[in-house]
Design a protein around this motif. Structure first.
Motif, short mmCIF file in Angstrom:
data_model
loop_
_atom_site.label_atom_id
_atom_site.label_comp_id
_atom_site.label_asym_id
_atom_site.label_seq_id
_atom_site.Cartn_x
_atom_site.Cartn_y
_atom_site.Cartn_z
N ARG A 1 36.08 37.66 45.72
CA ARG A 1 36.85 36.27 45.88
C ARG A 1 36.59 36.04 47.56
NH1 ARG A 1 40.98 39.60 43.48
NH2 ARG A 1 41.22 38.92 41.29
N GLU A 2 36.26 37.19 48.44
CA GLU A 2 35.80 36.60 49.57
C GLU A 2 34.62 36.18 49.98
OE1 GLU A 2 36.68 40.32 51.95
OE2 GLU A 2 39.16 40.25 51.41
N GLY A 3 33.78 36.37 48.70
CA GLY A 3 32.26 35.71 48.84
C GLY A 3 31.12 36.86 49.23
N ILE A 4 31.50 38.06 49.20
CA ILE A 4 30.90 39.09 49.59
C ILE A 4 29.80 39.37 48.27
CG2 ILE A 4 30.56 41.44 50.38
CD1 ILE A 4 33.24 41.39 51.60
N ASP A 5 28.52 39.68 48.47
CA ASP A 5 27.66 39.75 47.58
C ASP A 5 26.69 40.86 47.93
OD1 ASP A 5 26.42 39.29 45.32
OD2 ASP A 5 25.21 37.32 45.81
N TYR A 6 26.25 41.76 46.86
CA TYR A 6 25.38 42.70 47.09
C TYR A 6 24.00 42.65 46.34
CZ TYR A 6 29.48 45.17 49.17
OH TYR A 6 30.38 45.47 49.89
N HIS A 7 24.21 42.38 44.98
CA HIS A 7 22.94 42.27 44.10
C HIS A 7 22.98 41.03 43.52
CE1 HIS A 7 22.65 46.59 44.95
NE2 HIS A 7 23.79 46.86 44.58
N GLY A 8 23.63 39.82 43.87
CA GLY A 8 23.54 38.55 43.36
C GLY A 8 24.48 38.53 42.10
N GLU A 9 25.67 39.38 42.22
CA GLU A 9 26.59 39.44 41.36
C GLU A 9 27.69 38.40 41.41
OE1 GLU A 9 28.12 41.87 44.60
OE2 GLU A 9 26.20 41.83 43.48
N ASN A 10 28.11 38.07 42.80
CA ASN A 10 29.06 37.00 42.85
C ASN A 10 29.01 35.94 42.07
OD1 ASN A 10 30.97 35.40 44.33
ND2 ASN A 10 30.82 37.09 46.11
N ALA A 11 27.93 35.33 42.02
CA ALA A 11 27.88 33.89 41.31
C ALA A 11 28.07 34.41 39.81
CB ALA A 11 26.63 33.39 41.52
N LEU A 12 27.96 35.40 39.34
CA LEU A 12 27.94 35.67 37.91
C LEU A 12 29.52 36.16 37.42
CD1 LEU A 12 24.47 37.56 37.38
CD2 LEU A 12 24.98 35.07 36.92
N VAL A 13 30.25 36.30 38.15
CA VAL A 13 31.61 36.82 37.84
C VAL A 13 32.31 35.79 37.26
CG1 VAL A 13 33.83 37.69 38.76
CG2 VAL A 13 31.50 38.41 39.85
N PRO A 14 32.87 36.00 35.94
CA PRO A 14 33.45 34.84 35.27
C PRO A 14 34.45 34.31 35.74
CG PRO A 14 33.68 36.93 34.05
CD PRO A 14 32.95 37.16 35.44
N PRO A 15 34.90 32.96 35.53
CA PRO A 15 36.06 32.23 36.52
C PRO A 15 37.40 32.86 36.19
CG PRO A 15 34.43 30.73 35.48
CD PRO A 15 34.25 31.82 34.87
N TRP A 16 37.60 33.45 34.90
CA TRP A 16 39.00 33.96 34.32
C TRP A 16 39.22 35.48 35.27
CZ3 TRP A 16 39.43 38.90 32.38
CH2 TRP A 16 38.40 39.52 32.03
N LEU A 17 38.17 36.02 35.66
CA LEU A 17 38.26 37.19 36.33
C LEU A 17 38.42 36.92 37.62
CD1 LEU A 17 38.47 40.25 35.77
CD2 LEU A 17 35.92 40.43 36.30
N ARG A 18 37.82 36.05 38.11
CA ARG A 18 37.90 35.69 39.69
C ARG A 18 39.37 34.91 39.88
NH1 ARG A 18 33.70 34.20 43.08
NH2 ARG A 18 32.14 34.48 41.38
N GLU A 19 39.83 34.13 39.12
CA GLU A 19 41.10 33.83 39.21
C GLU A 19 42.41 34.49 39.04
OE1 GLU A 19 40.75 30.20 36.73
OE2 GLU A 19 39.25 29.17 37.85
N GLU A 20 42.01 35.54 38.14
CA GLU A 20 43.23 36.38 37.85
C GLU A 20 43.49 37.16 39.32
OE1 GLU A 20 46.43 38.04 37.10
OE2 GLU A 20 45.68 36.67 35.31
N THR A 21 44.56 37.17 39.90
CA THR A 21 44.72 37.67 41.23
C THR A 21 45.32 39.13 40.82
OG1 THR A 21 47.17 36.90 41.33
CG2 THR A 21 45.36 35.59 42.43
N ARG A 22 45.76 39.62 39.71
CA ARG A 22 45.97 41.19 39.65
C ARG A 22 44.66 41.94 39.14
NH1 ARG A 22 50.06 40.06 34.51
NH2 ARG A 22 48.34 38.61 34.33
N ALA A 23 43.80 41.14 38.98
CA ALA A 23 42.62 41.93 38.77
C ALA A 23 42.09 42.65 40.04
CB ALA A 23 41.69 40.98 37.75
N TRP A 24 41.67 43.97 40.04
CA TRP A 24 41.33 44.52 41.25
C TRP A 24 40.03 45.14 41.12
CZ3 TRP A 24 42.62 50.08 42.80
CH2 TRP A 24 42.43 50.28 44.34
N ALA A 25 39.51 45.74 40.00
CA ALA A 25 38.36 46.18 40.17
C ALA A 25 37.72 46.37 38.77
CB ALA A 25 38.25 47.95 40.59
#
Length: 702
Positions: free
Chosen positions: A391-415
């Motif tokens: 959510r902070e935009g930190i990217d390691y292997h290009g995974e940030n753009a691939l995280v689905p919106p439902w997981l990114r928007e669910e604030t309870r999801a942690w890891a």
């Protein structure tokens, strides 16, 4: 008080024993290279002597005070020798005057002791002497603690590992002494309870001090249990809370009148309500746990307890009737104190879909939960997604753009933890945020990665078992088809024989009549075979009928005697309960095998009789026979045949059909002599007795 006197005696006796044993152990097994070893032996011996005197006499006895003086001088000398053992010559020159000053102040106790014993002491002088003695002891304790602190803080890391146990023992000794004499100075008398427990305190102090002289003292560490530490901190918080409330209640005593009582009662009620609401809260407990782990332990996790809890969760199949998938989520969530979680499992095409949830039923997960590209990155890199970093935009292997919106928007999801088995992604577990907010660190990533691999192996094992179960069902189907082929093979042989005979005897009326009977029997056999297809491997005992065992044996003998000599020696009317078609099929297998094993001209003998409980059919041949090993290991093993072109299921099928009727098939054979098969089917009367459904009038004699 009597109880204090008894407790004091026990306490000082224990102190004398422990200190004496500690001195003996250091003298015999202590590190030989420690220059302060004998100083420690002497100090412990003097302390044991003091404890012995205190257990024998009262606290103000001259012998008790003198032995305490010598023990204290011995401990001051031990402190000096610890500085010498540390090897810092410059510090030793600076510390020597301070140690001499401490010894001098402690020696003044001898002067006060002489004054008490030699001169007439007035009450005022006695009080002055008592206060001066305690004040000197307070000063010596404070000075010794300061020197001990400088010794340990200024020591090198390697010297600290050697000195820490000795320093811990001496710190406990002088801390207790400081409190003891401070209270005595302030109250004007020695505290009875502390005096009673003083010997026990000396025994406790002597143990770590003696451990410091062990040959491996540098490697000894104190590792407190996390559970005990957490509970101890919880008790400290509760105890501190109660002390504050008690202090406030005592302070309110300055108020007078009914208002004071009302205020005190209100304070007690408010304190109790606050304690019930705040102290047991998960948030407070989480804060205590995180604080204790952060400041008291090297590692965040107690790996032994985590492994025990993990094994307990996975191994209990009946845990709240949870499936393996739910227990997998719980096992991983318990490690990070996550309150809930989701499991995404892989399909054949590689996509991940929701497979199970644990305490997160309201979570809306789309059908295409994880993109294939993100799955590929997590599989290749073993990447654990820190969703806060995503959510902070930190990217390691290009995974940030691939995280689905439902997981990114669910604030309870942690890891999101990948489950990788042999470099293949079998699933992903999404963990909810724990109640106590914190960031994932390297220890979380290491432990979650290892546990994820272990959980992946369990899921892969379950998938393998399901595949084996499906293969077993196909194997059962193939087994049934093999039985059908075997029976059809027998019918085909009969029809082929009939056709060959028809070419020779078709014009004879008697043959045509027999041919029609044979065709009818073959048709009936095919119908029976079709009806019996659903019963293979089920052990069914449905549709039992009462029939004459001798009639079945006679029909089989008559059918097979045209191709080989088969004799019916004894034919008794025996009424049994079973399935006549299945029994006839089993008897055909057995008699045909006996014919195949016999030479031409060697008769096969069949007889039927009753033994009072069961009807018996005995088949005897004088053929080649079988070895005991073959009978035991191979005769009834399906798909193993000694005949060329055989299916190897005749004997197995015969035994299973007889067992399905509640019967038994026995075999005796000798190589070169022949074989005896014995079929035992329950009599009608015996089955009625066994099932409890028979009556006296329907029990016919066999």
């Amino acid at each position: 008080m009597a109880w204090a006197s008894s407790l004091s005696y026990l306490s000082y006796s224990l102190g004398a024993i422990v200190c004496g044993l500690a001195a003996l152990w250091i003298a015999r097994a202590g590190a030989k290279d420690r220059t302060d070893r004998w100083a420690g032996v002497v100090a412990l011996a003097l302390t044991a002597n003091w404890c012995f005197a205190a257990a024998s006499f009262s606290a103000d006895h001259v012998l008790v005070q003198f032995t305490e003086l010598t023990a204290n001088l011995g401990w001051i000398y031990v402190l000096f020798r610890l500085f010498a053992n540390d090897g810092r010559d410059e510090s030793l020159r600076i510390v020597r005057p301070a140690v001499i000053a401490l010894g001098f102040v402690e020696s003044l106790q001898f002067v006060l002791l002489i004054i008490q014993q030699r001169y007439a002491v007035t009450p005022d002088l006695a009080l002055l002497t008592f206060e001066t003695s305690n004040l000197f002891r307070v000063l010596v304790s404070i000075g010794a603690l300061v020197l001990l602190h400088n010794l340990y803080v200024g020591a090198s890391p390697s010297s600290r590992r050697i000195l820490r146990w000795n320093a811990a023992g001496l710190a406990g000794l002088w801390a207790f002494t400081l409190n003891y004499h401070t209270i005595a100075y302030l109250t004007g008398d020695y505290p009875t309870e502390m005096f009673a427990f003083r010997g026990l305190a000396l025994a406790v102090v002597a143990i770590p001090f003696a451990l410091g002289f062990a040959k491996r003292a540098a490697g000894l560490t104190f590792s407190p249990s996390r559970a005990v530490t957490f509970r101890f901190l919880s008790l400290l918080v509760i105890g501190g809370y109660l002390l504050v409330m008690l202090g406030l209640a005592s302070w309110l005593d300055i108020l007078t009148g009914s208002g004071a009582r009302l205020t005190q009662v209100g304070l007690v009620i408010a304190a109790g309500a606050l304690a019930l609401i705040w102290l047991p809260s998960n948030k407070l407990r989480g804060w205590l746990r995180v604080t204790a782990i952060k400041h008291l332990f090297k590692h965040r996790y107690d790996y032994r307890n985590e492994w025990i809890r993990f094994t307990h969760t996975i191994g209990r199949a009946g845990l709240d009737d949870a499936s393996l998938q739910q227990r997998v989520i719980k096992a991983l969530a318990d490690i990070t104190d996550s309150p809930s979680g989701l499991l995404m499992s892989g399909e054949d095409e590689g996509a991940l879909q929701l497979a199970a949830h644990w305490r997160w039923p309201q979570m809306a997960v789309p059908a295409d939960a994880f993109p294939l590209e993100l799955c590929a990155i997590m599989e290749r890199e073993g990447l654990i997604l820190d969703l806060d970093e995503v959510r902070e935009g930190i990217d390691y292997h290009g995974e940030n753009a691939l995280v689905p919106p439902w997981l990114r928007e669910e604030t309870r999801a942690w890891a999101a933890v990948p489950l990788i088995h042999f470099d293949r992604l079998v699933g992903v577990i999404v963990l909810a945020r724990p109640l106590q907010q914190r960031k994932l660190d390297w220890e979380d990533f290491d432990l979650l990665g290892i546990v994820g691999q272990q959980l992946a192996s369990y899921l892969a094992e379950q998938a393998g078992q399901e595949a084996l179960s499906e293969a077993s069902r196909f194997d059962e189907f193939n087994r049934r088809m093999a039985f059908v082929m075997h029976d059809i093979k027998n019918l085909s042989s009969q029809m082929s024989l009939l056709l060959r005979n028809a070419e020779k005897h078709a014009e004879k009326p008697e043959f045509r009549k027999d041919m029609l009977v044979t065709l009818k029997n073959s048709s009936d056999k095919l119908n029976i075979l079709l009806a019996r297809l659903g019963r293979y491997g089920t052990g069914s005992v449905e549709n039992l009928q009462d029939f004459d065992l001798g009639g079945i044996a006679g029909a089989v003998v008559e059918r097979l005697s045209t191709s080989h000599q088969v004799d019916l020696l004894r034919h008794e009317p025996v009424i049994v309960s079973g399935q006549p078609e299945a029994l006839e099929q089993a008897l055909l297998h057995i008699v045909q095998n006996a014919i195949d094993a016999s030479e031409d001209g060697s008769a096969v003998q069949v007889e039927t009789f009753s033994d009072g409980l069961s009807g018996n059919i005995q088949v005897l041949d004088s053929g080649v026979g079988m070895s005991p090993a073959f009978v035991r290991n191979s005769l009834f093993k399906p798909f193993v045949s000694s005949k060329e072109g055989g299916f190897g299921i005749g004997a197995f099928e015969a035994r299973e059909m007889i067992r399905a009727m509640g019967g038994r098939l026995e075999v005796e054979s000798r190589e070169g002599l022949g074989t005896r098969f014995l079929i035992k089917i329950p009599l009608k009367s015996a089955r009625s007795i066994i099932t409890g459904n028979g009556t006296a009038k329907d029990k016919e004699p066999a």
